[in-house]
Scaffold this active site. Structure first.
Site, PDB file in Angstrom:
ATOM      1  CB  CYS A  13      38.558  54.713 136.794  1.00 12.85           C
ATOM      2  SG  CYS A  13      38.334  53.299 135.536  1.00 12.85           S
ATOM      3  CG  HIS A  18      43.956  54.074 136.983  1.00 11.90           C
ATOM      4  ND1 HIS A  18      42.998  54.286 138.022  1.00 11.90           N
ATOM      5  CD2 HIS A  18      43.194  53.215 136.043  1.00 11.90           C
ATOM      6  CE1 HIS A  18      42.260  53.309 137.655  1.00 11.90           C
ATOM      7  NE2 HIS A  18      41.621  53.010 136.871  1.00 11.90           N
ATOM      8  CD  GLU A  71      45.260  55.691 140.236  1.00  8.63           C
ATOM      9  OE1 GLU A  71      45.027  55.281 140.159  1.00  8.63           O
ATOM     10  OE2 GLU A  71      45.329  56.811 139.367  1.00  8.63           O
ATOM     11  CB  SER A 117      59.570  36.780 158.930  1.00  3.00           C
ATOM     12  OG  SER A 117      59.133  38.683 157.602  1.00  3.00           O
ATOM     13  N   GLY A 118      62.432  38.855 159.826  1.00  6.20           N
ATOM     14  CA  GLY A 118      64.015  38.531 158.489  1.00  6.20           C
ATOM     15  C   GLY A 118      63.476  39.552 158.321  1.00  6.20           C
ATOM     16  N   GLY A 119      62.606  40.023 157.082  1.00  8.11           N
ATOM     17  CA  GLY A 119      62.125  40.871 156.029  1.00  8.11           C
ATOM     18  C   GLY A 119      62.146  42.463 156.893  1.00  8.11           C
ATOM     19  CB  THR A 120      61.933  45.217 154.726  1.00 10.51           C
ATOM     20  OG1 THR A 120      63.421  44.380 153.461  1.00 10.51           O
ATOM     21  CG2 THR A 120      62.424  46.671 154.969  1.00 10.51           C
ATOM     22  CG  ASP A 121      57.372  44.700 155.103  1.00 12.08           C
ATOM     23  OD1 ASP A 121      58.175  45.885 154.420  1.00 12.08           O
ATOM     24  OD2 ASP A 121      57.153  44.518 154.390  1.00 12.08           O
ATOM     25  CG  LEU A 161      64.989  44.599 160.794  1.00  9.74           C
ATOM     26  CD1 LEU A 161      65.762  44.511 162.731  1.00  9.74           C
ATOM     27  CD2 LEU A 161      66.029  44.273 159.875  1.00  9.74           C
TER      28      LEU A 161
END
Length: 511
Positions: A82, A169, A171, A223-227, A229
């Site tokens: 691009c 693009h 990607e 926080s309990g989120g995936t990241d 944890l």
């Protein structure tokens, strides 16, 4: 680390890290560096190819990012995407026309030179994703046209110097054969070797954490989120009991979130410290409507909580965060040529001055890679595939000022959506689903009584990497059931809408 790499020169595109991810997926180490990195530094790197990213800028802008022409004398294959192609054309004496033939979205591409290695093993026409305001009017001398759409020159090359350009693009997942084009450049043109694996990187990250932290302690907001944890278990793997997980009840969480967080303590043997700061957070957000201000207030309050904990234990030196690539990308400032979309409290909401050092072991990984890391760490499905929840919580899903009444309303509505997704076996088929509460009231009728209450919006998306996303086409019967339950069971809502916006142009979260 002197592993041979494909180098991505970042001109400020929101997709720069996505390019790197696509290349890492095929097993090749990739580095992303700013376009203004001195040529001397680039010469000292062990690189097999260079990719010039896109940019929100126009090559005709006075402040347009540019490139040292000497980079083309390194005898290293170069691919411009691009804006990257446009800067090649301009530097080599071609003509780029400003705003002549804008193209956004899906277009059909036709190959003119099917013998080029860049388009090896591809059909002579296919669908690609365009996103450009400027177009190539005249290609430079010694370059040839490889492909075109009905509106523009789509690809060029100088085969002798191994310089290539793509106006589209590859990607982005919605570009057909994009992965094959990237493979052709990496393996057939750059002759790169497979030298990257997720497992190898995990070992490296654990070693880096050990080396960086030493005998000091780390606190992490769980926080309990995936990241967060995954981040917690990765750091625990490196420093064991020197990790202190802090669960801050901001009052902006999903319904019953505190109970679910504390269950993790026993499931994964984590040292979790519980702090109820809900009153403080809500007071600080009083009369605040601007989303950026909300994020920054919440970021500062988190740091204040953590810094008070450090006063109790002088050995705590680091604040860890589950920041991932997409967080960093969306928070880039205009100073680095990337159009700022929103600041994440993980990266853009923290105060400039804080006593704790930052530790972000996941900030080079995309969401799907985080999940793979979680699988390797033995995280259970219900935790690993839980829908993402933003650090600022419901504060950015309540549009406008945050009040306790609105929090209560949104918690109930969001919980109904989640319940119905599980009941109908849809939860794990959707990557993210939540309810947004609008500061808009409308007239309704319930039991012969006039109502004047809030509007709720259901947002459900499917995505591979959270860089692009499509709204989920849920059955009407499901939407009808959820809408009916919310309106009948949640006092304060009398109208429910469904968000059918994709990313781009919209973001997944509303704020």
């Amino acid at each position: 680390m002197n592993t041979q790499a494909i180098l991505v020169l970042d001109f400020g595109s929101q997709y720069s890290q996505l390019i790197a991810r696509r290349i890492r997926e095929i097993g090749v180490y990739t580095k992303v560096i700013p376009y203004y990195t001195p040529l001397k530094e680039i010469k000292n790197m062990n690189i097999s190819g260079i990719i010039l990213s896109g940019s929100p800028a126009s090559v005709y802008s006075k402040e347009a990012p540019t490139l040292n022409m000497e980079i083309f004398n390194l005898k290293i294959p170069i691919l411009g995407i691009c804006y990257g192609m446009q800067i090649i054309v301009k530097l080599f004496g071609g003509l780029v026309s400003k705003d002549s033939k804008q193209e956004y979205g899906s277009s059909e591409i036709f190959l003119r030179d099917e013998k080029s290695l860049l388009f090896s093993e591809l059909p002579n026409k296919f669908q690609i994703i365009m996103s450009h305001g400027d177009s190539i009017e005249k290609i430079p001398d010694n370059f040839k046209q490889l492909a075109f759409t009905k509106n523009c020159i789509a690809s060029i090359s100088n085969e002798t110097q191994k310089i290539y350009g793509l106006q589209f693009h590859p990607e982005v997942t919605h570009s057909e054969f994009g992965d094959q084009i990237i493979k052709n450049f990496v393996f057939k043109i750059c002759q790169a070797q497979i030298n990257w694996s997720l497992e190898g990187n995990l070992e490296t990250i654990v070693k880096k954490i050990k080396l960086k932290v030493g005998s000091k302690k780390v606190i992490l907001g769980l926080s309990g989120g995936t990241d967060s944890l995954v981040c917690a278990l990765l750091i625990k793997k490196a420093i064991n009991e020197n990790l202190i997980c802090v669960f801050v009840n901001t009052g902006l969480l999903r319904k019953n979130e505190d109970k679910k967080i504390l269950e993790l303590k026993h499931q994964y043997d984590l040292n979790i410290k519980y702090i109820d700061a809900s009153t403080k957070f809500l007071n600080r957000l009083k009369n605040i409507s601007d989303p950026e201000e909300k994020r920054k207030i919440i970021g500062k309050e988190f740091v204040d909580v953590f810094e008070k904990i450090t006063l109790e234990d002088q050995n705590i030196e680091y604040l860890a965060q589950g920041t991932i690539y997409s967080d960093v990308i969306e928070s880039k400032s205009k100073d680095s040529s990337s159009s700022k979309i929103k600041s994440h409290h993980n990266v853009g909401g923290l105060p400039d001055k804080m006593s704790l050092k930052l530790l972000e072991p996941l900030n080079e990984f995309f969401k799907d890679e985080i999940i793979q890391i979680g699988i390797n760490l033995g995280i259970k499905k219900e935790s690993l595939y839980r829908h993402p929840f933003p650090g600022p919580g419901l504060a950015i899903r309540i549009i406008g000022e945050v009040t306790q009444e609105k929090i209560n309303i949104l918690q109930e509505a969001d919980n109904i959506l989640t319940e119905e997704l599980f009941i109908n076996d849809l939860y794990y088929q959707i990557r993210q689903a939540f309810v947004v509460l609008l500061p808009v009231k409308s007239v309704g009728v319930m039991g012969d009584q006039r109502t004047y209450e809030y509007t709720a919006v259901i947002r459900c998306v499917n995505t591979q990497d959270f860089m692009t996303a499509e709204w989920t086409e849920l059955p009407y019967s499901f939407l009808k059931k959820v809408s009916s339950r919310i309106i009948n069971e949640v006092r304060g809502i009398n109208r429910v809408c469904y968000d059918i916006s994709s990313k781009p142009p919209s973001t997944i979260e509303w704020e």
